[in-house]
Write an enzyme that holds these catalytic residues in place. Structure first.
Site, PDB file in Angstrom:
ATOM      1  N   PHE A 118       0.471  -1.147  -0.550  1.00 42.07           N
ATOM      2  CA  PHE A 118      -0.166  -0.072  -0.077  1.00 42.07           C
ATOM      3  C   PHE A 118       0.766   1.216   0.392  1.00 42.07           C
ATOM      4  CE2 PHE A 118      -4.817  -0.024   1.611  1.00 42.07           C
ATOM      5  CZ  PHE A 118      -4.790  -0.814   0.594  1.00 42.07           C
ATOM      6  N   GLN A 231      -8.669  13.833   3.994  1.00 39.53           N
ATOM      7  CA  GLN A 231      -7.751  13.841   2.893  1.00 39.53           C
ATOM      8  C   GLN A 231      -8.897  12.485   2.050  1.00 39.53           C
ATOM      9  OE1 GLN A 231      -7.131   8.519   3.724  1.00 39.53           O
ATOM     10  NE2 GLN A 231      -5.443  10.040   3.616  1.00 39.53           N
ATOM     11  N   HIS A 233      -8.362  10.869  -1.470  1.00 36.43           N
ATOM     12  CA  HIS A 233      -8.502   9.830  -2.045  1.00 36.43           C
ATOM     13  C   HIS A 233      -7.469   9.727  -3.311  1.00 36.43           C
ATOM     14  CE1 HIS A 233      -7.769   4.875  -2.819  1.00 36.43           C
ATOM     15  NE2 HIS A 233      -7.499   5.043  -1.938  1.00 36.43           N
ATOM     16  N   LEU A 243     -15.394   4.879  -4.552  1.00 37.20           N
ATOM     17  CA  LEU A 243     -13.844   4.235  -4.245  1.00 37.20           C
ATOM     18  C   LEU A 243     -13.420   2.980  -4.925  1.00 37.20           C
ATOM     19  CD1 LEU A 243     -11.338   5.083  -2.516  1.00 37.20           C
ATOM     20  CD2 LEU A 243     -11.896   2.651  -1.360  1.00 37.20           C
ATOM     21  N   GLU A 246      -6.654   1.540  -3.409  1.00 41.55           N
ATOM     22  CA  GLU A 246      -5.218   1.073  -3.181  1.00 41.55           C
ATOM     23  C   GLU A 246      -4.717   0.218  -3.487  1.00 41.55           C
ATOM     24  OE1 GLU A 246      -4.044   4.372  -0.219  1.00 41.55           O
ATOM     25  OE2 GLU A 246      -2.396   3.054  -0.017  1.00 41.55           O
ATOM     26  N   ARG A 278      -1.282   9.023  -0.170  1.00 42.94           N
ATOM     27  CA  ARG A 278      -2.386   9.572  -0.071  1.00 42.94           C
ATOM     28  C   ARG A 278      -2.316  11.139  -0.615  1.00 42.94           C
ATOM     29  NH1 ARG A 278      -7.216   6.077   2.601  1.00 42.94           N
ATOM     30  NH2 ARG A 278      -6.295   3.965   1.704  1.00 42.94           N
ATOM     31  N   HIS A 343     -12.110  11.669   1.546  1.00 49.09           N
ATOM     32  CA  HIS A 343     -12.356  10.119   1.548  1.00 49.09           C
ATOM     33  C   HIS A 343     -12.310   9.612   3.112  1.00 49.09           C
ATOM     34  CE1 HIS A 343     -11.451   5.866   1.362  1.00 49.09           C
ATOM     35  NE2 HIS A 343     -10.350   6.242   1.630  1.00 49.09           N
ATOM     36  N   ARG A 378      -3.326   9.979   6.519  1.00 46.14           N
ATOM     37  CA  ARG A 378      -3.562   8.519   7.427  1.00 46.14           C
ATOM     38  C   ARG A 378      -3.120   8.000   5.887  1.00 46.14           C
ATOM     39  NH1 ARG A 378      -6.671   4.569   6.720  1.00 46.14           N
ATOM     40  NH2 ARG A 378      -8.938   5.659   5.183  1.00 46.14           N
TER      41      ARG A 378
HETATM   42  C1  LIG Z   1     -15.414   2.881   0.426  1.00 44.12           C
HETATM   43  C2  LIG Z   1     -14.166   3.303   1.871  1.00 44.12           C
HETATM   44  C3  LIG Z   1     -13.536   2.088   1.765  1.00 44.12           C
HETATM   45  C4  LIG Z   1     -12.441   2.324   3.224  1.00 44.12           C
HETATM   46  N1  LIG Z   1     -10.908   1.086   2.793  1.00 44.12           N
HETATM   47  C5  LIG Z   1     -10.406   0.868   3.798  1.00 44.12           C
HETATM   48  C6  LIG Z   1      -9.667  -0.273   3.582  1.00 44.12           C
HETATM   49  O1  LIG Z   1      -9.439  -0.671   2.386  1.00 44.12           O
HETATM   50  N2  LIG Z   1      -8.370   0.237   4.831  1.00 44.12           N
HETATM   51  C7  LIG Z   1      -8.822   0.999   6.445  1.00 44.12           C
HETATM   52  O2  LIG Z   1      -7.475   0.850   6.938  1.00 44.12           O
HETATM   53  N3  LIG Z   1      -9.332   2.359   5.521  1.00 44.12           N
HETATM   54  C8  LIG Z   1     -10.753   2.123   5.066  1.00 44.12           C
HETATM   55  N4  LIG Z   1     -11.770   3.092   5.090  1.00 44.12           N
HETATM   56  C9  LIG Z   1     -11.576   3.620   5.737  1.00 44.12           C
HETATM   57  C10 LIG Z   1     -12.141   2.605   6.697  1.00 44.12           C
HETATM   58  O3  LIG Z   1     -13.320   2.021   6.424  1.00 44.12           O
HETATM   59  C11 LIG Z   1     -13.437   3.635   8.924  1.00 44.12           C
HETATM   60  O4  LIG Z   1     -12.419   4.605   8.569  1.00 44.12           O
HETATM   61  C12 LIG Z   1     -13.842   2.845   9.400  1.00 44.12           C
HETATM   62  O5  LIG Z   1     -14.202   1.850   9.084  1.00 44.12           O
HETATM   63  C13 LIG Z   1     -14.918   3.495  10.287  1.00 44.12           C
HETATM   64  O6  LIG Z   1     -15.190   2.519  11.068  1.00 44.12           O
HETATM   65  P1  LIG Z   1     -15.664   3.297  12.367  1.00 44.12           P
HETATM   66  O7  LIG Z   1     -16.354   1.844  13.020  1.00 44.12           O
HETATM   67  O8  LIG Z   1     -15.129   4.351  12.467  1.00 44.12           O
HETATM   68  O9  LIG Z   1     -17.600   3.878  12.034  1.00 44.12           O
HETATM   69  P2  LIG Z   1     -18.665   3.629  10.651  1.00 44.12           P
HETATM   70  O10 LIG Z   1     -18.134   1.637  10.122  1.00 44.12           O
HETATM   71  O11 LIG Z   1     -18.535   4.612   9.297  1.00 44.12           O
HETATM   72  O12 LIG Z   1     -20.091   3.467  11.503  1.00 44.12           O
HETATM   73  C14 LIG Z   1     -21.008   3.868  12.112  1.00 44.12           C
HETATM   74  C15 LIG Z   1     -21.503   4.150  13.231  1.00 44.12           C
HETATM   75  O13 LIG Z   1     -22.354   4.491  13.577  1.00 44.12           O
HETATM   76  C16 LIG Z   1     -23.547   5.003  13.365  1.00 44.12           C
HETATM   77  N5  LIG Z   1     -24.181   5.796  13.635  1.00 44.12           N
HETATM   78  C17 LIG Z   1     -23.385   6.752  13.222  1.00 44.12           C
HETATM   79  N6  LIG Z   1     -24.025   8.374  13.730  1.00 44.12           N
HETATM   80  C18 LIG Z   1     -25.227   7.627  14.655  1.00 44.12           C
HETATM   81  C19 LIG Z   1     -26.157   8.624  15.374  1.00 44.12           C
HETATM   82  N7  LIG Z   1     -26.412   9.842  15.439  1.00 44.12           N
HETATM   83  N8  LIG Z   1     -26.905   7.123  16.283  1.00 44.12           N
HETATM   84  C20 LIG Z   1     -26.890   6.075  16.407  1.00 44.12           C
HETATM   85  N9  LIG Z   1     -25.928   5.951  15.465  1.00 44.12           N
HETATM   86  C21 LIG Z   1     -25.200   5.979  14.551  1.00 44.12           C
HETATM   87  C22 LIG Z   1     -24.077   4.288  12.308  1.00 44.12           C
HETATM   88  O14 LIG Z   1     -25.109   3.561  12.506  1.00 44.12           O
HETATM   89  C23 LIG Z   1     -22.891   3.305  11.919  1.00 44.12           C
HETATM   90  O15 LIG Z   1     -23.200   1.975  12.813  1.00 44.12           O
HETATM   91  C24 LIG Z   1     -12.419   3.513   3.400  1.00 44.12           C
HETATM   92  C25 LIG Z   1     -13.583   3.912   3.960  1.00 44.12           C
HETATM   93  C26 LIG Z   1     -14.351   4.150   3.121  1.00 44.12           C
HETATM   94  C27 LIG Z   1     -15.319   4.815   2.829  1.00 44.12           C
END
Ligand SMILES: Cc1cc2nc3c(=O)[nH]c(=O)nc-3n(C[C@H](O)[C@H](O)[C@H](O)COP(=O)(O)OP(=O)(O)OC[C@H]3O[C@@H](n4cnc5c(N)ncnc54)[C@H](O)[C@@H]3O)c2cc1C
Length: 566
Positions: A118, A231, A233, A243, A246, A278, A343, A378
């Site tokens: 990566f 960030q 992407h 997306l 990468e 990135r 991103h 990041r």
């Molecule tokens: C398309 C894409 C691809 C990616 N690929 C990678 C990768 O390959 N490798 C990597 O390291 N990172 C990657 N990332 C980044 C990474 O996936 C995210 O930063 C990470 O998964 C975020 O996880 P999280 O648990 O913080 O939030 P999320 O998985 O976004 O979950 C947020 C949760 O909060 C809940 N929520 C939010 N607000 C409220 C509210 N007010 N009330 C109740 N519930 C709420 C939602 O329902 C959800 O369940 C990618 C991101 C994207 C967008």
């Protein structure tokens, strides 16, 4: 009134990982999620998760320290080095835990966990499960939540925090199905609400990722840290901004301009090429486009055609499906038109290494939190890692914190918070005029791309801030909200748009103030990093007149800041 010892908001990777930890400590824990946990944005993560396993190539020895150094260098030396040390030191353990819980990682011919290169890493360090890593990881932690009988309030949306004597004591949430407002008391609340990508028009993020993820605590006094670092992407699919992982470049994909040239040699060494970090690759692509070497539709090409059908079908099947379904091209035979897209937020809710925010009883983990492991930029693959490492730590911290606390609801504080949200909804029901809130949302998202994009300068950003403030004024005059109870998305959107405006303002004010270039924050008017004046974190605290800024030192333990070259 409901009560749980620990209440976790968010059913993504960070929230579900935290819940496992609390449950294993024998504490009463529940998760609130506005969508089914398995639909969280974590499930969209494609490319992989970093750990120094060195499972791929002989002679390419990896180590925790190399991963740590790459992360700090990638951050343009703004990461707190104690936090990024924890991130990288715990990585191998976390991967083995996920594997033992059943995560079906892709394999090397010898049966070891496969790793791909990566950006910003000297070695193949990113563990993956084809190009659906996030989905498999999320399924894995979801199964563990089921095993531990974790209570989930599904399709409940949190609208506000309840506090007493400066401590958090619960939340106000809305059951989306009935439209009922319900207060939930808790001795500790962990926010794991994810990113805020939808404040930008060109984002790779799901529609659920709005400013509400960070504005709820911001409104009650919890500061936001390093909001200027956004960030972009390098590779989001033309027109849709979906997306293109990468992993495409990790598997050997090329970037080409309209002349067919692999232009990255102009920006980084021949050894690095498409696998620069990135921030640098995204700016290089945009420079090609701006200087007339892009295609007429404002894109450049991500070319996978030389990889062959076998590799694409095995390693990047999701990418191929997306290209065929959304723009009708098959990347086995044709290059993919891409542009950079918003991103990820490096900034977010201010926390320490255990996810503790400055507010007692309130913690945060995952993308919404700024523990500051990523600093100003990041590395790909470090965010999934952050959700599990720091999700676990926040869960542990909360579990310990509630151990000797009375299991009693703070009724008065919760009733006050409930009343506050009822009043807000009442105000939305009355309306203030005839403004269309969705127009405000769209205008904001467009101006963020234009004024706070890959290249920034004072004049533009100041205009941007004025525009945001005008939109805030217009928001006071929005039409009445739809009055229905069942799945009232209109009401949720009103909250989200209000939150988007405040999150955008915090970003704008933080970005204008930082008069240097560092990581993703590239200023054409101050195009050098300035460690003397700016090796520090920005904190933005909410006031009704706008964010108030203060600063905090960066923790440097081992690696002295040096020129960042690739
Ligand atoms: C398309 C894409 C691809 C990616 N690929 C990678 C990768 O390959 N490798 C990597 O390291 N990172 C990657 N990332 C980044 C990474 O996936 C995210 O930063 C990470 O998964 C975020 O996880 P999280 O648990 O913080 O939030 P999320 O998985 O976004 O979950 C947020 C949760 O909060 C809940 N929520 C939010 N607000 C409220 C509210 N007010 N009330 C109740 N519930 C709420 C939602 O329902 C959800 O369940 C990618 C991101 C994207 C967008």
């Amino acid at each position: 009134m409901l009560f749980h010892e620990v209440l976790i908001i968010g059913g993504g990777l960070a929230g579900l990982r935290a819940a496992i930890e609390v449950a294993e400590m024998g504490r009463d824990v529940a998760v609130v999620s506005k969508i089914h946990p398995m639909r969280s944005h974590s499930g969209e993560a494609q490319g992989g998760i970093n750990a120094s396993l060195a499972n791929v190539e002989k002679g390419k020895e990896d180590s925790k320290e190399k991963h740590w150094y790459d992360t700090v260098k990638g951050s343009d030396f703004l990461a707190d080095q104690d936090a990024s040390e924890i991130l990288t030191a715990q990585a191998p353990e976390v991967i083995f835990e996920m594997e033992h819980w059943g995560c079906p990682f892709s394999r090397t011919p010898e049966g070891k966990i496969a790793q791909r290169p990566f950006g910003g890493a000297g070695l193949p360090r990113t563990c993956y499960a084809a190009d659906k890593t996030g989905l498999y990881l999320l399924q894995t932690v979801w199964e563990q939540n089921i095993k531990h009988n974790v209570k989930v309030y599904e399709e409940w949306v949190v609208l506000g925090l309840a506090t007493e004597d400066g401590k958090c004591c619960g939340v106000v949430s809305m059951d989306f199905l009935s439209g009922e407002l319900i207060a939930i008391g808790a001795n500790a609340v962990i926010f794991a609400t994810g990113g805020i990508g939808r404040i930008y028009a060109n984002t790779t993020n799901a529609i659920t990722n709005t400013g509400l993820a960070i504005s709820i605590p911001y409104w009650v006094g919890v500061p936001l840290k390093d909001m200027e670092f956004i960030q972009f992407h390098p590779t989001s699919l033309a027109r849709t901004h979906i997306l293109m992982t990468e992993g495409c470049r990790g598997e050997g994909g090329y970037l080409r301009n309209k002349d067919g040239e692999r232009f990255m040699s102009r920006y980084v060494s021949e050894k690095v090429m498409e696998l620069g970090p990135r921030d640098i690759v995204a700016r290089s692509i945009q420079t090609e486009i701006n200087e007339g070497r892009g295609f007429p539709d404002g894109t450049v090409h991500l070319d996978l055609t030389h990889l062959g059908a076998k590799k694409i079908l095995e390693r990047l099947p999701g990418i191929r499906d997306i290209c065929m379904n959304f723009i009708g091209i098959d990347p086995i035979y044709e290059p993919i038109p891409i542009t950079p897209g918003m991103h990820y937020i490096m900034g977010g809710i201010e926390t320490d290494k255990d996810g503790q925010t400055p507010m007692e009883g309130f913690l945060a983990a995952g993308e919404c939190a700024c523990i500051s492991t990523h600093g100003a930029n990041r590395l790909g693959g470090n965010s999934l890692l952050e959700t599990v490492v720091f999700g676990e730590r926040a869960g542990k911290k909360a579990g310990e914190y509630v151990k000797d606390k009375d299991k009693k609801t703070k009724t008065k504080a919760l009733e006050d918070a409930l009343k506050r949200e009822q009043d807000t909804i009442e105000k939305f029901r009355k309306g203030g005029g005839e403004e269309n809130p969705y127009k405000i949302k769209d205008e904001l998202a467009k101006l963020m791309v234009k004024r706070f994009g890959l290249f920034r300068q004072e004049k533009d950003m100041k205009t941007g801030l004025e525009e945001i403030r005008k939109l805030k004024e217009r928001f006071k005059k929005i039409r009445p909200v739809f009055g229905g109870k069942v799945f009232n998305l209109d009401l949720l959107s009103f909250y989200e748009i209000k939150a988007n405006l405040d999150a955008a303002e915090a970003e704008a004010v933080s970005a204008i103030a930082r008069k240097e270039t560092r990581g993703s924050h590239y200023r054409t008017d101050f195009n050098k990093r300035d460690d003397e004046n700016w090796l520090k974190h920005t904190l933005a605290t909410y006031t009704p007149e706008g964010p108030k800024l203060s600063y905090k030192p960066v923790t440097i333990t081992k690696f002295q800041p040096e020129v960042r070259k690739y």
